[in-house]
Design a protein around this motif. Structure first.
Motif, PDB file in Angstrom:
ATOM      1  N   LYS A  58       0.829  -1.200   0.000  1.00  0.00           N
ATOM      2  CA  LYS A  58       0.000   0.000   0.000  1.00  0.00           C
ATOM      3  C   LYS A  58       0.865   1.253   0.000  1.00  0.00           C
ATOM      4  N   LYS A  59       1.895   1.274   0.821  1.00  0.00           N
ATOM      5  CA  LYS A  59       2.779   2.435   0.881  1.00  0.00           C
ATOM      6  C   LYS A  59       3.507   2.622  -0.438  1.00  0.00           C
ATOM      7  N   SER A  60       3.891   1.514  -1.083  1.00  0.00           N
ATOM      8  CA  SER A  60       4.584   1.595  -2.368  1.00  0.00           C
ATOM      9  C   SER A  60       3.694   2.237  -3.431  1.00  0.00           C
ATOM     10  N   LYS A  61       2.417   1.862  -3.468  1.00  0.00           N
ATOM     11  CA  LYS A  61       1.493   2.430  -4.447  1.00  0.00           C
ATOM     12  C   LYS A  61       1.269   3.920  -4.200  1.00  0.00           C
ATOM     13  N   ILE A  62       1.164   4.285  -2.929  1.00  0.00           N
ATOM     14  CA  ILE A  62       1.000   5.702  -2.590  1.00  0.00           C
ATOM     15  C   ILE A  62       2.228   6.493  -3.018  1.00  0.00           C
ATOM     16  N   ASN A  63       3.401   5.923  -2.782  1.00  0.00           N
ATOM     17  CA  ASN A  63       4.636   6.603  -3.196  1.00  0.00           C
ATOM     18  C   ASN A  63       4.708   6.739  -4.715  1.00  0.00           C
ATOM     19  N   ASP A  64       4.221   5.730  -5.431  1.00  0.00           N
ATOM     20  CA  ASP A  64       4.201   5.814  -6.891  1.00  0.00           C
ATOM     21  C   ASP A  64       3.348   6.995  -7.348  1.00  0.00           C
ATOM     22  N   ILE A  65       2.183   7.151  -6.735  1.00  0.00           N
ATOM     23  CA  ILE A  65       1.282   8.245  -7.109  1.00  0.00           C
ATOM     24  C   ILE A  65       1.921   9.588  -6.767  1.00  0.00           C
ATOM     25  N   ARG A  66       2.549   9.666  -5.618  1.00  0.00           N
ATOM     26  CA  ARG A  66       3.219  10.909  -5.245  1.00  0.00           C
ATOM     27  C   ARG A  66       4.362  11.227  -6.201  1.00  0.00           C
ATOM     28  N   GLY A  67       5.048  10.186  -6.660  1.00  0.00           N
ATOM     29  CA  GLY A  67       6.120  10.405  -7.626  1.00  0.00           C
ATOM     30  C   GLY A  67       5.588  10.975  -8.926  1.00  0.00           C
ATOM     31  N   LEU A  68       4.457  10.447  -9.401  1.00  0.00           N
ATOM     32  CA  LEU A  68       3.840  10.968 -10.618  1.00  0.00           C
ATOM     33  C   LEU A  68       3.325  12.386 -10.405  1.00  0.00           C
ATOM     34  N   GLN A  69       2.810  12.653  -9.203  1.00  0.00           N
ATOM     35  CA  GLN A  69       2.338  14.005  -8.907  1.00  0.00           C
ATOM     36  C   GLN A  69       3.497  14.999  -8.938  1.00  0.00           C
ATOM     37  N   ASN A  70       4.608  14.622  -8.349  1.00  0.00           N
ATOM     38  CA  ASN A  70       5.779  15.504  -8.367  1.00  0.00           C
ATOM     39  C   ASN A  70       6.296  15.705  -9.784  1.00  0.00           C
ATOM     40  N   LEU A  71       6.246  14.641 -10.584  1.00  0.00           N
ATOM     41  CA  LEU A  71       6.663  14.760 -11.975  1.00  0.00           C
ATOM     42  C   LEU A  71       5.751  15.740 -12.713  1.00  0.00           C
ATOM     43  N   ALA A  72       4.440  15.639 -12.485  1.00  0.00           N
ATOM     44  CA  ALA A  72       3.489  16.549 -13.131  1.00  0.00           C
ATOM     45  C   ALA A  72       3.761  17.995 -12.714  1.00  0.00           C
ATOM     46  N   LYS A  73       4.056  18.204 -11.437  1.00  0.00           N
ATOM     47  CA  LYS A  73       4.362  19.550 -10.962  1.00  0.00           C
ATOM     48  C   LYS A  73       5.605  20.088 -11.649  1.00  0.00           C
ATOM     49  N   SER A  74       6.624  19.254 -11.744  1.00  0.00           N
ATOM     50  CA  SER A  74       7.872  19.677 -12.373  1.00  0.00           C
ATOM     51  C   SER A  74       7.657  20.026 -13.840  1.00  0.00           C
ATOM     52  N   LEU A  75       6.943  19.179 -14.560  1.00  0.00           N
ATOM     53  CA  LEU A  75       6.683  19.424 -15.972  1.00  0.00           C
ATOM     54  C   LEU A  75       5.800  20.642 -16.165  1.00  0.00           C
ATOM     55  N   SER A  76       4.885  20.875 -15.229  1.00  0.00           N
ATOM     56  CA  SER A  76       4.015  22.051 -15.308  1.00  0.00           C
ATOM     57  C   SER A  76       4.832  23.326 -15.205  1.00  0.00           C
ATOM     58  N   GLY A  77       5.821  23.332 -14.297  1.00  0.00           N
ATOM     59  CA  GLY A  77       6.681  24.500 -14.158  1.00  0.00           C
ATOM     60  C   GLY A  77       7.515  24.741 -15.394  1.00  0.00           C
ATOM     61  N   GLN A  78       8.049  23.668 -15.993  1.00  0.00           N
ATOM     62  CA  GLN A  78       8.833  23.803 -17.216  1.00  0.00           C
ATOM     63  C   GLN A  78       7.976  24.334 -18.354  1.00  0.00           C
ATOM     64  N   ARG A  79       6.754  23.834 -18.458  1.00  0.00           N
ATOM     65  CA  ARG A  79       5.877  24.270 -19.537  1.00  0.00           C
ATOM     66  C   ARG A  79       5.506  25.728 -19.378  1.00  0.00           C
ATOM     67  N   SER A  80       5.340  26.163 -18.101  1.00  0.00           N
ATOM     68  CA  SER A  80       5.002  27.559 -17.857  1.00  0.00           C
ATOM     69  C   SER A  80       6.111  28.471 -18.356  1.00  0.00           C
ATOM     70  N   VAL A  81       7.357  28.083 -18.081  1.00  0.00           N
ATOM     71  CA  VAL A  81       8.492  28.881 -18.541  1.00  0.00           C
ATOM     72  C   VAL A  81       8.532  28.916 -20.065  1.00  0.00           C
TER      73      VAL A  81
END
Length: 254
Positions: A174-197
């Protein structure tokens, strides 16, 4: 049976585009607020009609314009209605946008529908938004480059982490799956910032283009610099997609 009436909009032009005969029936039904499976079949038939590829592409482009225009009208008219009626309209247009290949409008409509269900039907076992729905929508948004919405959707998926997908007796899994989702969320945040620039840079170059064109005495009305900029952005987008695919494969291997 009487012929389906055709609205006056069937032959009018708007910004250089005309509703073709293949779309006139669909447009007529939308004007009378008919949003059902039959109308979607009419749209599908209209999109598949045409003598050649160019004609089909033109029809698809006009269908997108028509859907955006009519969806705005439909949502405004449904604003005073009950949530169920608004959800019905949203579901119809989400499917219609998908048929027309308008991914951005489809995702935006799906997102609004999910938020409406979240607000109005959180206690309804049939209409409440599950973890799986939020996760699927988040992944669709991420795959199609809508990173800001994806980040929010991943956050909602984490809130709804009591579904069967994460309700595991194995706390490590369960913790592994939650961490996977958080990893994808962080990736989305990072890509969102790059796209904004990148978006700000592209907008700046658009504003600079006319003055650059005048100084260089170019005869063409289309400055070269924005084209070069778009080329570089295209390369960055391709590299971003490669990064995303690699990240997802790594998460799957964990």
């Amino acid at each position: 049976m009487a012929a389906e009436p055709r609205g006056a909009a069937a032959h009018e032009r708007d910004g250089g585009g005309a509703i073709t005969d293949a779309l006139s029936l669909f447009a007529s039904r939308l004007s009378r607020r008919r949003f059902g499976d039959d109308e979607l079949r009419v749209l599908e038939a209209a999109l598949s009609s045409g003598g050649d590829v160019a004609a089909m592409l033109a029809t698809r482009s006009e269908a997108r314009r028509l859907l955006r225009e009519r969806s705005t009208e439909a949502f405004a008219a449904a604003a005073a209605e009950e949530a169920g009626a608004r959800l019905s309209v949203a579901d119809f247009f989400a499917r219609a946008f998908a048929l027309a290949g308008d991914v951005e409008s489809c995702l935006a409509t799906r997102y609004e529908a999910l938020l409406l269900r979240e607000a109005k039907y959180s206690d309804d076992p049939h209409l409440h938004v599950s973890h799986d729905e939020w996760l699927t929508f988040a992944q669709d948004s991420l795959d199609n480059g809508f990173y800001a919405i994806a980040s929010k959707a991943f956050a909602n998926a984490l809130v709804h982490n009591h579904s069967s997908t994460l309700d595991s007796t194995n706390p490590i899994l369960k913790k592994s799956k939650i961490n996977d989702i958080r990893g994808l969320q962080n990736l989305a945040k990072s890509l969102s910032g790059q796209r904004s620039v990148q978006a700000q840079s592209a907008e700046y170059m658009k504003r600079k283009a006319p003055s650059i064109s005048e100084k260089c005495n170019l005869q063409s009305e289309k400055p070269k610099l924005p084209g070069n900029m778009m080329f570089r952005l295209g390369i960055k987008t391709r590299n971003t997609q490669k990064l995303l695919c690699s990240r997802k494969r790594n998460l799957e291997d964990v």
